[in-house]
Design an enzyme around this catalytic site. Sequence first.
Site, PDB file in Angstrom:
ATOM      1  N   CYS A 120       6.700  -5.540   0.723  1.00 47.65           N
ATOM      2  CA  CYS A 120       5.357  -5.599   1.327  1.00 47.65           C
ATOM      3  C   CYS A 120       4.533  -6.505   1.192  1.00 47.65           C
ATOM      4  O   CYS A 120       4.019  -7.455   2.179  1.00 47.65           O
ATOM      5  CB  CYS A 120       4.805  -4.223   1.454  1.00 47.65           C
ATOM      6  SG  CYS A 120       5.668  -2.839   1.867  1.00 47.65           S
ATOM      7  N   ILE A 121       3.849  -6.661  -0.193  1.00 50.55           N
ATOM      8  CA  ILE A 121       2.678  -7.576  -0.626  1.00 50.55           C
ATOM      9  C   ILE A 121       3.025  -9.195  -0.375  1.00 50.55           C
ATOM     10  O   ILE A 121       2.073  -9.810   0.049  1.00 50.55           O
ATOM     11  CB  ILE A 121       2.247  -7.398  -2.087  1.00 50.55           C
ATOM     12  CG1 ILE A 121       1.805  -5.845  -2.248  1.00 50.55           C
ATOM     13  CG2 ILE A 121       1.208  -7.997  -2.253  1.00 50.55           C
ATOM     14  CD1 ILE A 121       1.586  -5.382  -3.462  1.00 50.55           C
TER      15      ILE A 121
END
Length: 446
Positions: free
Chosen positions: A278-279
Amino acid sequence: MPETTTSFETLRTRLSERTAVAGVIGLGYVGLPLATAAARQGFRTIGFDIDPTKEAQIRAGRSYIDAVSSEELGRLVAAGRFTATTVYDRLAECDVIVICVPTPLSRHRDPDLSFIEATGREIAARLRPGQLIVLESTTYPGTTREVLKPILAASGLTPGRDFFLGFSPEREDPGNTAFDTTSIPKVVAGDGPQASELVQAFYGAVVRTLVPVSSLDVAEAVKITENVFRAVNIALVNELKLIYGAMGIDVWEVIEAAKTKPFGYMPFYPGPGLGGHCIPIDPFYLTWRSREFEVPTRFIELAGEINTSMPNHVVDVLARALDERLKRALSASRVLVIGLAYKKNVADVRESPTFKLMSLLEARGAEVAFHDPHVPEAPSTREHAEYAGRRSTALTAETVSGFDAILISTDHDAVDYGLLADASLVVDTRNAMAARGLPGHNVVKA
């Protein structure tokens, strides 16, 4: 003539009675816990994946993800509540189909929606009236409405009448023992009032808390916002690490003291780079989308630059420490990297900065090995396929003495850090040694 029961009414009834069949496409860190939770709550559940080894393991009741126990998986499979398949024709059996496929970046760091598009086409080829399709994959606002919806509508069925569309962002956090799929509040949205009602009916039966929002685009923006928030704050603390380091101030001590303030501060921690699905990826989805609206994303892009530069910083610190402390060149050194997974206490290596660290070290001539108690063998990855099959090195006193430097990239609890106290040099990106009260004479923080 009696009134004809609509697709909406039929599906609403099946959901309320839990006679609906749930299908989950993509049985990874998001899909398998969701499929297990749906089966646990009474829905007959079919999991779909292109990987036949996952199908075989699930059918045998063996879990390959820490968040799902083999005991529970085996019980659900034996009871006929959950099965896995690679045969997409079985999508026609499902009343609810949840898409949990990857959304990576292209080589040019643009969104790669190929998995969503391919999955949408598989569904469209078998779409029937009375089905609810929900996307969970993280993506930019507008994807469900502009990309997935037209693919499904090409089947000839009408969205909002024959079939229904929703979006609910995944919020899994591998290794987090305080929250799981059912206890994490679930943001949900539907394409219209009826779709919204159906999405809430399904997830309301599976998770404890729903957070309905007004549109698909808002729900997509929620997940992007969560991850941009984290990426920006991690970039900030990584920059503070560099600033305070130049001043001779330990950023870890600063954070520990700052977080005692009961309001107005939330601790984030520096590291060797970003990892996970995600990040490192999601902020670039938003920056890409924003170009269409001619809105600059300078803050987000700067955060990305800082975070992606961290592996280079760590390698520079290691090279300097070898030269100053051991009078040894990096090109002539053996380095053992602790942790291949992207975060502590999990086996998840997606986008792990350790791969980048190893690549940079080897490019500068170092001999590199890794130790990870959770990853006995490096899997094949899109970016670093050259490491596939490389095995974890056992951590012993003899092993430690055979390396010129130890680089702590991931601070797994299962690592015997006491053994590292006798190493010639430890470069610690996670404050792992100090956090355990171990001697710091051979430790350099990076």
